[in-house]
Design a protein around this motif. Structure first.
Motif, PDB file in Angstrom:
ATOM      1  N   MET A  77       0.831  -1.210   0.000  1.00 32.75           N
ATOM      2  CA  MET A  77       0.000   0.000   0.000  1.00 32.75           C
ATOM      3  C   MET A  77       0.869   1.264   0.000  1.00 32.75           C
ATOM      4  O   MET A  77       0.646   2.186  -0.790  1.00 32.75           O
ATOM      5  CB  MET A  77      -0.915  -0.011   1.226  1.00 32.75           C
ATOM      6  N   ILE A  78       1.866   1.281   0.861  1.00 32.20           N
ATOM      7  CA  ILE A  78       2.753   2.451   0.939  1.00 32.20           C
ATOM      8  C   ILE A  78       3.555   2.600  -0.349  1.00 32.20           C
ATOM      9  O   ILE A  78       3.673   3.706  -0.895  1.00 32.20           O
ATOM     10  CB  ILE A  78       3.695   2.344   2.161  1.00 32.20           C
ATOM     11  N   ASP A  79       4.095   1.488  -0.851  1.00 35.35           N
ATOM     12  CA  ASP A  79       4.896   1.553  -2.083  1.00 35.35           C
ATOM     13  C   ASP A  79       4.059   2.040  -3.267  1.00 35.35           C
ATOM     14  O   ASP A  79       4.552   2.792  -4.119  1.00 35.35           O
ATOM     15  CB  ASP A  79       5.507   0.177  -2.390  1.00 35.35           C
ATOM     16  N   GLY A  80       2.802   1.627  -3.315  1.00 32.58           N
ATOM     17  CA  GLY A  80       1.911   2.089  -4.382  1.00 32.58           C
ATOM     18  C   GLY A  80       1.685   3.589  -4.319  1.00 32.58           C
ATOM     19  O   GLY A  80       1.696   4.275  -5.352  1.00 32.58           O
ATOM     20  N   ALA A 126      -4.108  14.585   1.167  1.00 31.52           N
ATOM     21  CA  ALA A 126      -5.320  14.232   1.915  1.00 31.52           C
ATOM     22  C   ALA A 126      -6.061  13.119   1.187  1.00 31.52           C
ATOM     23  O   ALA A 126      -6.199  13.143  -0.035  1.00 31.52           O
ATOM     24  CB  ALA A 126      -6.210  15.453   2.060  1.00 31.52           C
ATOM     25  N   GLY A 127      -6.502  12.125   1.937  1.00 28.41           N
ATOM     26  CA  GLY A 127      -7.227  11.013   1.343  1.00 28.41           C
ATOM     27  C   GLY A 127      -6.343   9.864   0.911  1.00 28.41           C
ATOM     28  O   GLY A 127      -6.838   8.792   0.560  1.00 28.41           O
ATOM     29  N   CYS A 128      -5.032  10.072   0.925  1.00 30.69           N
ATOM     30  CA  CYS A 128      -4.093   9.024   0.515  1.00 30.69           C
ATOM     31  C   CYS A 128      -4.026   7.944   1.607  1.00 30.69           C
ATOM     32  O   CYS A 128      -4.035   8.254   2.801  1.00 30.69           O
ATOM     33  CB  CYS A 128      -2.721   9.647   0.307  1.00 30.69           C
ATOM     34  N   HIS A 129      -3.959   6.684   1.200  1.00 32.90           N
ATOM     35  CA  HIS A 129      -3.954   5.578   2.162  1.00 32.90           C
ATOM     36  C   HIS A 129      -2.804   5.684   3.163  1.00 32.90           C
ATOM     37  O   HIS A 129      -2.977   5.426   4.357  1.00 32.90           O
ATOM     38  CB  HIS A 129      -3.845   4.224   1.438  1.00 32.90           C
ATOM     39  N   THR A 130      -1.618   6.051   2.673  1.00 33.94           N
ATOM     40  CA  THR A 130      -0.449   6.111   3.556  1.00 33.94           C
ATOM     41  C   THR A 130      -0.620   7.206   4.600  1.00 33.94           C
ATOM     42  O   THR A 130      -0.293   7.013   5.781  1.00 33.94           O
ATOM     43  CB  THR A 130       0.835   6.359   2.729  1.00 33.94           C
ATOM     44  N   LEU A 160       9.864   5.036   8.319  1.00 30.59           N
ATOM     45  CA  LEU A 160      11.258   5.479   8.455  1.00 30.59           C
ATOM     46  C   LEU A 160      12.178   4.769   7.472  1.00 30.59           C
ATOM     47  O   LEU A 160      13.133   5.365   6.972  1.00 30.59           O
ATOM     48  CB  LEU A 160      11.731   5.261   9.900  1.00 30.59           C
ATOM     49  N   SER A 161      11.895   3.502   7.165  1.00 33.86           N
ATOM     50  CA  SER A 161      12.739   2.766   6.211  1.00 33.86           C
ATOM     51  C   SER A 161      12.635   3.341   4.803  1.00 33.86           C
ATOM     52  O   SER A 161      13.512   3.150   3.973  1.00 33.86           O
ATOM     53  CB  SER A 161      12.358   1.285   6.197  1.00 33.86           C
ATOM     54  N   ARG A 162      11.540   4.064   4.556  1.00 31.95           N
ATOM     55  CA  ARG A 162      11.357   4.714   3.246  1.00 31.95           C
ATOM     56  C   ARG A 162      11.663   6.206   3.312  1.00 31.95           C
ATOM     57  O   ARG A 162      11.374   6.953   2.383  1.00 31.95           O
ATOM     58  CB  ARG A 162       9.919   4.501   2.757  1.00 31.95           C
ATOM     59  N   GLU A 163      12.197   6.623   4.456  1.00 33.18           N
ATOM     60  CA  GLU A 163      12.555   8.034   4.686  1.00 33.18           C
ATOM     61  C   GLU A 163      11.364   8.965   4.508  1.00 33.18           C
ATOM     62  O   GLU A 163      11.494  10.080   3.999  1.00 33.18           O
ATOM     63  CB  GLU A 163      13.730   8.443   3.780  1.00 33.18           C
ATOM     64  N   LEU A 164      10.198   8.496   4.930  1.00 30.74           N
ATOM     65  CA  LEU A 164       8.986   9.333   4.861  1.00 30.74           C
ATOM     66  C   LEU A 164       8.794  10.164   6.121  1.00 30.74           C
ATOM     67  O   LEU A 164       8.086  11.168   6.097  1.00 30.74           O
ATOM     68  CB  LEU A 164       7.745   8.439   4.659  1.00 30.74           C
ATOM     69  N   GLY A 165       9.423   9.746   7.230  1.00 32.82           N
ATOM     70  CA  GLY A 165       9.202  10.414   8.510  1.00 32.82           C
ATOM     71  C   GLY A 165       7.801  10.124   9.031  1.00 32.82           C
ATOM     72  O   GLY A 165       6.950   9.596   8.302  1.00 32.82           O
ATOM     73  N   THR A 166       7.557  10.461  10.291  1.00 36.86           N
ATOM     74  CA  THR A 166       6.220  10.219  10.861  1.00 36.86           C
ATOM     75  C   THR A 166       5.646  11.472  11.514  1.00 36.86           C
ATOM     76  O   THR A 166       4.588  11.417  12.134  1.00 36.86           O
ATOM     77  CB  THR A 166       6.290   9.115  11.936  1.00 36.86           C
ATOM     78  N   ASP A 167       6.331  12.584  11.385  1.00 35.87           N
ATOM     79  CA  ASP A 167       5.929  13.804  12.106  1.00 35.87           C
ATOM     80  C   ASP A 167       5.262  14.796  11.162  1.00 35.87           C
ATOM     81  O   ASP A 167       5.676  15.933  11.041  1.00 35.87           O
ATOM     82  CB  ASP A 167       7.165  14.424  12.787  1.00 35.87           C
ATOM     83  N   TRP A 168       4.218  14.344  10.474  1.00 39.64           N
ATOM     84  CA  TRP A 168       3.519  15.240   9.550  1.00 39.64           C
ATOM     85  C   TRP A 168       2.039  14.896   9.518  1.00 39.64           C
ATOM     86  O   TRP A 168       1.629  13.886  10.004  1.00 39.64           O
ATOM     87  CB  TRP A 168       4.105  15.162   8.140  1.00 39.64           C
TER      88      TRP A 168
END
Length: 205
Positions: free
Chosen positions: A81-84, A94-98, A197-205
């Motif tokens: 899901m995240i990779d897609g 907004a509305g994105c699954h990730t 974090l493994s995809r360097e997306l961060g979680t603080d947003w």
């Protein structure tokens, strides 16, 4: 008695999260979207039990869980899901699954911190545990108006005894299920954080 047992919200939540944690601990399978969204849906009534202070969070959480449940019809794992979404370059939209997954994880985390605080405090008031959990997890991501409304709503929280009654639990059984939830959800939350974090997306947003 069957009705009372089937209405054991806390036990149902704790069991569902333990199953997810077992998937993580087995390290053999990716977490699937369907069982994840199903387990998260069991948590929704907890926000409702907390009353007006958490009304916005309840509505937001339920909507995001519903989106993940819908996504599970065509996407098998959280990884996929995240990779897609990364491929479609819509992760933060907004509305994105990730993005919704991150919001749902925050909901699980809020309840985890709330239970930790309840387990660590005496007395019948939930205001201190709920205020601290909100401040730690949600407040950094909320605008002033929502934070102000929540602060006002904290005065209308149920008492500890009222919450137990709503959840159809006594103090002893509730403590066991809260401890089970804290342990299992911690494992699941860490797993989701690692996905980001493994995809360097961060979680603080």
């Amino acid at each position: 008695m069957a009705n009372a047992e089937s209405d054991k919200t806390l036990r149902k939540i704790a069991e569902a999260l333990k199953e997810l944690a077992a998937t993580v601990n087995s390290q053999t399978a990716d977490m699937e979207v369907a069982p994840f969204s199903r387990a998260c849906s069991f948590v929704s009534p907890l926000f409702g039990c907390l009353g007006i202070a958490f009304k916005f969070e309840e509505m937001d959480y339920v909507a995001k869980v519903d989106d993940l449940a819908e996504a599970s019809k065509s996407i098998v794992t959280l990884n996929a899901m995240i990779d897609g979404d990364i491929e479609r370059n819509c992760v933060r939209k907004a509305g994105c699954h990730t993005r919704n997954l991150l919001r749902v994880k925050r909901g699980l985390d809020m309840i985890r911190v709330l239970f930790e605080k309840i387990l660590a405090t005496e007395g019948n008031s939930l205001r201190d545990p709920a205020s601290k959990a909100y401040a730690q997890v949600f407040a950094p991501h909320r605008g002033w108006a929502i934070r102000k409304a929540v602060a006002a709503g904290m005065y209308a929280l149920p008492t500890r005894a009222q919450l137990m009654k709503k959840l159809n639990e006594d103090e002893a059984s509730a403590r066991i299920q809260m401890q089970n939830y804290v342990a299992a959800s911690g494992t699941v939350i860490l797993y989701i954080d690692k996905l980001f974090l493994s995809r360097e997306l961060g979680t603080d947003w």
